[in-house]
Design a protein around this motif. Structure first.
Motif, PDB file in Angstrom:
ATOM      1  N   GLY B 159       0.859  -1.254  -0.119  1.00  0.00           N
ATOM      2  CA  GLY B 159      -0.136   0.049  -0.009  1.00  0.00           C
ATOM      3  C   GLY B 159       0.857   1.246  -0.095  1.00  0.00           C
ATOM      4  N   ILE B 160       1.898   1.327  -0.518  1.00  0.00           N
ATOM      5  CA  ILE B 160       2.908   2.312  -0.695  1.00  0.00           C
ATOM      6  C   ILE B 160       2.269   3.255  -1.719  1.00  0.00           C
ATOM      7  CG2 ILE B 160       5.183   3.178  -1.125  1.00  0.00           C
ATOM      8  CD1 ILE B 160       6.210   0.485   0.203  1.00  0.00           C
ATOM      9  N   MET B 161       2.108   4.482  -1.577  1.00  0.00           N
ATOM     10  CA  MET B 161       1.579   5.183  -2.680  1.00  0.00           C
ATOM     11  C   MET B 161       2.394   6.241  -2.866  1.00  0.00           C
ATOM     12  SD  MET B 161      -1.351   3.839  -4.085  1.00  0.00           S
ATOM     13  CE  MET B 161      -1.825   5.146  -4.981  1.00  0.00           C
ATOM     14  N   MET B 162       3.233   6.511  -3.994  1.00  0.00           N
ATOM     15  CA  MET B 162       4.215   7.607  -4.317  1.00  0.00           C
ATOM     16  C   MET B 162       3.604   8.631  -5.001  1.00  0.00           C
ATOM     17  SD  MET B 162       6.731   6.135  -2.758  1.00  0.00           S
ATOM     18  CE  MET B 162       7.870   7.819  -3.038  1.00  0.00           C
ATOM     19  N   GLY B 163       3.818   9.846  -4.477  1.00  0.00           N
ATOM     20  CA  GLY B 163       3.629  10.929  -5.274  1.00  0.00           C
ATOM     21  C   GLY B 163       4.470  11.243  -6.405  1.00  0.00           C
ATOM     22  N   PRO B 164       4.065  12.323  -7.322  1.00  0.00           N
ATOM     23  CA  PRO B 164       4.650  12.645  -8.448  1.00  0.00           C
ATOM     24  C   PRO B 164       6.077  13.018  -8.292  1.00  0.00           C
ATOM     25  CG  PRO B 164       2.949  14.048  -8.239  1.00  0.00           C
ATOM     26  CD  PRO B 164       2.618  13.144  -7.232  1.00  0.00           C
ATOM     27  N   LEU B 165       7.048  12.894  -9.125  1.00  0.00           N
ATOM     28  CA  LEU B 165       8.366  13.167  -8.820  1.00  0.00           C
ATOM     29  C   LEU B 165       8.611  14.816  -9.096  1.00  0.00           C
ATOM     30  CD1 LEU B 165      11.278  12.220  -8.118  1.00  0.00           C
ATOM     31  CD2 LEU B 165      11.417  11.562 -10.546  1.00  0.00           C
ATOM     32  N   LEU B 166       8.815  15.291  -8.157  1.00  0.00           N
ATOM     33  CA  LEU B 166       8.863  16.837  -8.198  1.00  0.00           C
ATOM     34  C   LEU B 166       7.716  17.599  -8.375  1.00  0.00           C
ATOM     35  CD1 LEU B 166      12.322  17.080 -10.713  1.00  0.00           C
ATOM     36  CD2 LEU B 166      12.045  17.647  -8.088  1.00  0.00           C
ATOM     37  N   GLY B 167       6.814  16.612  -7.899  1.00  0.00           N
ATOM     38  CA  GLY B 167       5.286  17.324  -8.283  1.00  0.00           C
ATOM     39  C   GLY B 167       4.780  17.270  -9.900  1.00  0.00           C
ATOM     40  N   MET B 168       5.626  16.695 -10.433  1.00  0.00           N
ATOM     41  CA  MET B 168       5.207  16.704 -11.995  1.00  0.00           C
ATOM     42  C   MET B 168       5.010  15.492 -12.886  1.00  0.00           C
ATOM     43  SD  MET B 168       7.498  19.866 -13.652  1.00  0.00           S
ATOM     44  CE  MET B 168       8.936  19.666 -12.674  1.00  0.00           C
ATOM     45  N   PHE B 169       5.936  14.661 -12.451  1.00  0.00           N
ATOM     46  CA  PHE B 169       6.119  13.307 -13.235  1.00  0.00           C
ATOM     47  C   PHE B 169       5.611  12.140 -12.242  1.00  0.00           C
ATOM     48  CE2 PHE B 169       9.753  15.886 -14.155  1.00  0.00           C
ATOM     49  CZ  PHE B 169       9.518  16.210 -15.615  1.00  0.00           C
ATOM     50  N   GLU B 170       4.417  11.429 -12.789  1.00  0.00           N
ATOM     51  CA  GLU B 170       3.981  10.292 -12.182  1.00  0.00           C
ATOM     52  C   GLU B 170       4.753   9.092 -12.492  1.00  0.00           C
ATOM     53  OE1 GLU B 170       1.512   9.837 -10.073  1.00  0.00           O
ATOM     54  OE2 GLU B 170       0.431  11.895 -10.144  1.00  0.00           O
ATOM     55  N   PHE B 171       4.933   8.216 -11.579  1.00  0.00           N
ATOM     56  CA  PHE B 171       5.570   6.876 -11.709  1.00  0.00           C
ATOM     57  C   PHE B 171       4.757   6.171 -12.726  1.00  0.00           C
ATOM     58  CE2 PHE B 171       7.727   8.059  -7.874  1.00  0.00           C
ATOM     59  CZ  PHE B 171       8.992   7.832  -8.428  1.00  0.00           C
ATOM     60  N   ASP B 172       5.063   5.528 -13.845  1.00  0.00           N
ATOM     61  CA  ASP B 172       4.358   4.718 -15.082  1.00  0.00           C
ATOM     62  C   ASP B 172       4.524   3.156 -14.660  1.00  0.00           C
ATOM     63  OD1 ASP B 172       6.556   4.365 -17.231  1.00  0.00           O
ATOM     64  OD2 ASP B 172       6.835   6.165 -15.995  1.00  0.00           O
ATOM     65  N   ILE B 173       3.825   2.470 -15.600  1.00  0.00           N
ATOM     66  CA  ILE B 173       3.812   1.197 -15.279  1.00  0.00           C
ATOM     67  C   ILE B 173       5.025   0.623 -16.014  1.00  0.00           C
ATOM     68  CG2 ILE B 173       1.525   0.476 -14.595  1.00  0.00           C
ATOM     69  CD1 ILE B 173       1.137  -0.345 -17.632  1.00  0.00           C
ATOM     70  N   PHE B 174       5.545   1.300 -16.933  1.00  0.00           N
ATOM     71  CA  PHE B 174       6.896   1.074 -18.029  1.00  0.00           C
ATOM     72  C   PHE B 174       7.806   1.340 -17.105  1.00  0.00           C
ATOM     73  CE2 PHE B 174       3.051   2.820 -20.830  1.00  0.00           C
ATOM     74  CZ  PHE B 174       2.999   1.308 -21.238  1.00  0.00           C
ATOM     75  N   GLY B 175       7.750   1.927 -16.121  1.00  0.00           N
ATOM     76  CA  GLY B 175       9.130   2.091 -15.492  1.00  0.00           C
ATOM     77  C   GLY B 175       9.964   3.256 -15.742  1.00  0.00           C
ATOM     78  N   THR B 176       9.510   3.992 -16.782  1.00  0.00           N
ATOM     79  CA  THR B 176      10.244   5.139 -17.373  1.00  0.00           C
ATOM     80  C   THR B 176      10.810   6.214 -16.190  1.00  0.00           C
ATOM     81  OG1 THR B 176       9.371   4.654 -19.363  1.00  0.00           O
ATOM     82  CG2 THR B 176      10.476   6.624 -19.116  1.00  0.00           C
ATOM     83  N   THR B 177       9.635   6.776 -15.619  1.00  0.00           N
ATOM     84  CA  THR B 177      10.019   7.824 -14.540  1.00  0.00           C
ATOM     85  C   THR B 177      10.962   7.085 -13.412  1.00  0.00           C
ATOM     86  OG1 THR B 177       7.852   8.442 -15.067  1.00  0.00           O
ATOM     87  CG2 THR B 177       8.846   9.476 -13.019  1.00  0.00           C
ATOM     88  N   ALA B 178      10.493   5.989 -13.113  1.00  0.00           N
ATOM     89  CA  ALA B 178      11.414   5.166 -12.168  1.00  0.00           C
ATOM     90  C   ALA B 178      12.713   5.202 -12.527  1.00  0.00           C
ATOM     91  CB  ALA B 178      10.778   4.051 -11.910  1.00  0.00           C
ATOM     92  N   TYR B 179      13.212   4.662 -13.682  1.00  0.00           N
ATOM     93  CA  TYR B 179      14.410   4.483 -14.161  1.00  0.00           C
ATOM     94  C   TYR B 179      15.180   5.870 -14.260  1.00  0.00           C
ATOM     95  CZ  TYR B 179      18.283   3.640 -17.182  1.00  0.00           C
ATOM     96  OH  TYR B 179      19.697   3.531 -17.651  1.00  0.00           O
ATOM     97  N   ALA B 180      14.349   6.796 -14.891  1.00  0.00           N
ATOM     98  CA  ALA B 180      15.048   8.044 -15.083  1.00  0.00           C
ATOM     99  C   ALA B 180      15.397   8.690 -13.680  1.00  0.00           C
ATOM    100  CB  ALA B 180      14.108   9.251 -15.649  1.00  0.00           C
ATOM    101  N   TYR B 181      14.468   8.742 -12.662  1.00  0.00           N
ATOM    102  CA  TYR B 181      14.807   8.923 -11.340  1.00  0.00           C
ATOM    103  C   TYR B 181      15.750   8.302 -10.674  1.00  0.00           C
ATOM    104  CZ  TYR B 181      13.330   9.224  -6.250  1.00  0.00           C
ATOM    105  OH  TYR B 181      13.318   9.628  -4.980  1.00  0.00           O
ATOM    106  N   SER B 182      15.944   6.864 -10.511  1.00  0.00           N
ATOM    107  CA  SER B 182      17.183   6.197 -10.029  1.00  0.00           C
ATOM    108  C   SER B 182      18.384   6.730 -10.733  1.00  0.00           C
ATOM    109  CB  SER B 182      16.916   4.723 -10.413  1.00  0.00           C
ATOM    110  OG  SER B 182      15.828   4.212  -9.774  1.00  0.00           O
ATOM    111  N   LEU B 183      18.262   6.873 -12.155  1.00  0.00           N
ATOM    112  CA  LEU B 183      19.609   7.171 -13.007  1.00  0.00           C
ATOM    113  C   LEU B 183      20.318   8.531 -12.523  1.00  0.00           C
ATOM    114  CD1 LEU B 183      21.270   5.867 -15.103  1.00  0.00           C
ATOM    115  CD2 LEU B 183      20.087   6.966 -16.816  1.00  0.00           C
ATOM    116  N   VAL B 184      19.312   9.404 -12.406  1.00  0.00           N
ATOM    117  CA  VAL B 184      19.617  10.896 -11.876  1.00  0.00           C
ATOM    118  C   VAL B 184      20.236  10.866 -10.627  1.00  0.00           C
ATOM    119  CG1 VAL B 184      19.223  13.023 -11.328  1.00  0.00           C
ATOM    120  CG2 VAL B 184      18.225  11.884 -13.614  1.00  0.00           C
ATOM    121  N   VAL B 185      19.746   9.956  -9.844  1.00  0.00           N
ATOM    122  CA  VAL B 185      20.195   9.678  -8.252  1.00  0.00           C
ATOM    123  C   VAL B 185      21.429   9.234  -8.320  1.00  0.00           C
ATOM    124  CG1 VAL B 185      19.620   8.800  -5.998  1.00  0.00           C
ATOM    125  CG2 VAL B 185      17.885   9.689  -7.221  1.00  0.00           C
ATOM    126  N   LEU B 186      21.539   8.047  -8.954  1.00  0.00           N
ATOM    127  CA  LEU B 186      22.897   7.512  -9.237  1.00  0.00           C
ATOM    128  C   LEU B 186      23.951   8.383  -9.620  1.00  0.00           C
ATOM    129  CD1 LEU B 186      24.622   4.884  -9.293  1.00  0.00           C
ATOM    130  CD2 LEU B 186      23.729   4.372 -11.606  1.00  0.00           C
TER     131      LEU B 186
END
Lengths: 250, 349
Positions: B159-186
């Motif tokens: 039941g973890i609900m994540m908000g949009p990244l920077l209030g703009m980018f929703e996490f999508d089911i293809f993992g594109t936002t997730a990957y971009a997020y992880s890659l930038v943090v990395l």
């Protein structure tokens, strides 16, 4: 005048064995002082007590009048007490440049600096180059330490200690194991150490002791046996008996 | 002071350049990150696994900071990864779904645990450290298991609900936002780690690793330095764990499991210890191999990874990479080789 380094009634017992027995020793400022003694006389223990590797059972150690008896080794170095090791203690995978740079930047307090690239501080680089020239390491600065000839490694061993800008420098058998061909360079470098550094030389090699030291202390069975000028010690029949007599056939 | 009668063969300028050269970005490095960024656009169907690779890569970089640079072996690095994951998950559930805030909280929590347990690894040799780190991870795992009211226990944290990244980018089911997020943090954390290992502080760590007796003898406060890097490394691992929790929106006891600690060690051994890119390259190889091999026959995955490990350690990764670098050098000219030579020490797998 306050001596550079002084011990008062220094004692170290390991169980029943007294390795350092009530040693009260003075190293004057700017001294060229040698500490000699037969094997097992407690020279290494004495050095370890001075540098803080082991704590004394009793007694005090003063560095330029300040009590350092309970100080940890790295703080003693920061206060100006540096040493070399009888067996090289270097960083084999680093270059002399990095090794000296490390020591200089630690001393300047930038060792905690995690953001600036190492080598961007001009002052540190200048100093490293100066030290490298003094110790004849300028031509091997970028080599891996493990690839250096043994004589150069011995020079680096002293150079690292010198880079800590010590006021007291403890040299533990600096010439040990250095081949004859590289010996001269090492001895000349040791002889050329600046006079504002007080040097205590622990040595087996009598040629080096007599050519370098102005005063000699003799350690026997953990205690100070006698102390005097080079001539006095050389002429002392008791010293000959306990020490020089033995070392003739070495 | 007396004058300097000796000829110098290196001028101060040359020395300064030589020192700084190691901190400069090489062409290989730039290409590496450009390639990583390109995958965001050219491999859309692979973003889920790429996200995992980025997270494992960050976790491996974290381990390399203590293992490769400070010489602290660990069999329990998952403790920090897991704590970061749980903290990020619980924080998102109970407080706010903002990813960046949660990630910072996860990093701080893991750093606190790292700081507290760093004093346990100061003393003792490698075996002691292996056991202590393993023990800490086991304890953390069991606490997470027992505190099911907080962590969900064996059922996992749901039941973890994540908000949009920077209030703009929703996490999508293809993992594109997730990957971009992880890659930038990395990338950001990698740049910081890169600064750390090339700084005087980083050099002092290497000196402690190579010879702590001498390190003390040049006045380095060995224990304080080790505490510092252990804490930083724990924060990195916690952030990696936090990324996993946030991007998968699920945390299970698996994040604290022993195999996490073992896998990250494997990743680092495959890629190379004491060389920050080692963790990233290792993560890519590890995940891609796992993907290919386990899609062929699931049980063979363990077999092949075991075989690769044995070959790597026996043949010596140095020798293998040396050869690869030599070939690359002949193909592309010298500058296109690997970014810099690994200062890995001999005799350590």
């Amino acid at each position: 005048m306050t001596p550079a380094l002084e011990t008062i009634g220094l004692q170290k017992r390991f169980g029943g064995l007294t390795a350092t027995d009530n040693v009260s020793f003075r190293l004057e400022k700017g001294a060229r002082h040698a500490l000699i003694g037969p094997n097992g006389a407690g020279k290494t223990t004495f050095i370890n007590l001075l540098t803080g590797v082991i704590p004394p059972t009793s007694g005090r150690i003063l560095l330029e009048g300040a009590d350092i008896t309970r100080l940890c080794p790295e703080l003693r170095v920061q206060r100006g007490l540096a040493r070399t090791f009888q067996i090289n203690q270097l960083f084999p995978a680093m270059t002399p440049l990095e090794t000296l740079g490390l020591a200089v930047s630690e001393r300047k307090g930038s060792g905690r600096d995690w953001w600036r690239v190492f080598g961007s501080d001009r002052e540190i680089v200048d100093e490293v180059v100066g030290i490298a020239q003094r110790f004849r390491l300028a031509d091997v600065l970028d080599e891996r330490t493990s690839n250096l000839p043994y004589g150069k490694q011995r020079l680096l061993e002293i150079a690292v200690a010198f880079a800590c800008e010590p006021r007291v420098l403890l040299l533990d058998e600096p010439a040990a194991g250095v081949p004859e061909a590289e010996r001269h360079e090492l001895l000349a470098t040791v002889a050329a150490l600046p006079r504002d550094v007080s040097v205590l030389l622990i040595e087996h090699d009598m040629d080096l002791v007599f050519s370098f030291a102005e005063r000699i202390s003799v350690l026997v069975n953990g205690g100070l046996f006698t102390e005097g000028t080079v001539d006095e010690i050389a002429a002392d029949p008791r010293v000959r008996a306990v020490y020089l007599g033995e070392s003739v056939d070495e | 002071m007396q004058d300097k009668p000796f000829m110098s063969s290196l001028t101060t300028d040359e020395v300064a350049t030589s020192l700084r050269r190691k901190g400069r970005w090489g062409l290989g490095e730039v290409l590496f990150w450009l390639a990583a960024a390109a995958t965001l656009f050219f491999l859309p169907e692979r973003h889920l696994i790429l996200n995992e690779i980025a997270i494992i890569g960050l976790f491996a970089v974290s381990l390399d900071l203590i293992l490769g640079y400070a010489g602290i072996v660990s069999l329990g690095h998952a403790a920090f990864f897991g704590v970061g994951a749980y903290v990020a998950g619980i924080f998102a559930k109970e407080m706010t779904g903002d990813p960046l805030t949660g990630l910072a909280v996860a990093g701080v929590a893991a750093a606190l645990l790292g700081f507290a347990t760093s004093f346990l690894v100061l003393r003792g040799a490698d075996l002691t450290r292996l056991m202590v780190t393993l023990g800490v991870a086991l304890v953390a795992g069991e606490i997470a298991n027992q505190a099911s009211w907080l962590t969900g226990g064996a059922d996992g944290l749901q039941g973890i609900m994540m908000g949009p990244l920077l209030g703009m980018f929703e996490f999508d089911i293809f993992g594109t936002t997730a990957y971009a997020y992880s890659l930038v943090v990395l990338f950001v954390l990698f740049v910081v780690a890169r600064r750390i290992v090339h700084s005087p502080f980083g050099l002092s760590l290497r000196s402690i690793r190579d010879n702590s007796l001498r390190a003390r003898a040049v006045g380095i406060p060995v224990n304080r330095r080790l505490v510092a890097i252990y804490t930083i490394s724990a924060a990195y691992a916690g952030i990696a764990g936090g990324l996993l929790a946030q991007t998968t929106q699920f945390v299970s006891l698996d994040v604290l499991a022993f195999h996490r600690s073992a896998d990250v060690l494997l990743v680092l051994v495959i890629g190379g210890v004491g060389y920050l890119y080692g963790g990233l390259i290792g993560a890519v190889i590890f995940k891609v191999l796992q993907d290919i091999l386990s899609s062929m026959t699931p049980q063979y995955w363990q077999f092949w990874i075991g075989l690769i490990l044995v070959v790597l350690v026996l043949a010596g990764r140095e020798r293998l990479t040396e050869r690869a670098r030599f070939l690359a050098g002949r193909l592309f000219g010298r500058s296109a080789g690997a970014p810099r030579t690994a200062p890995a020490r001999e005799g350590r797998p």
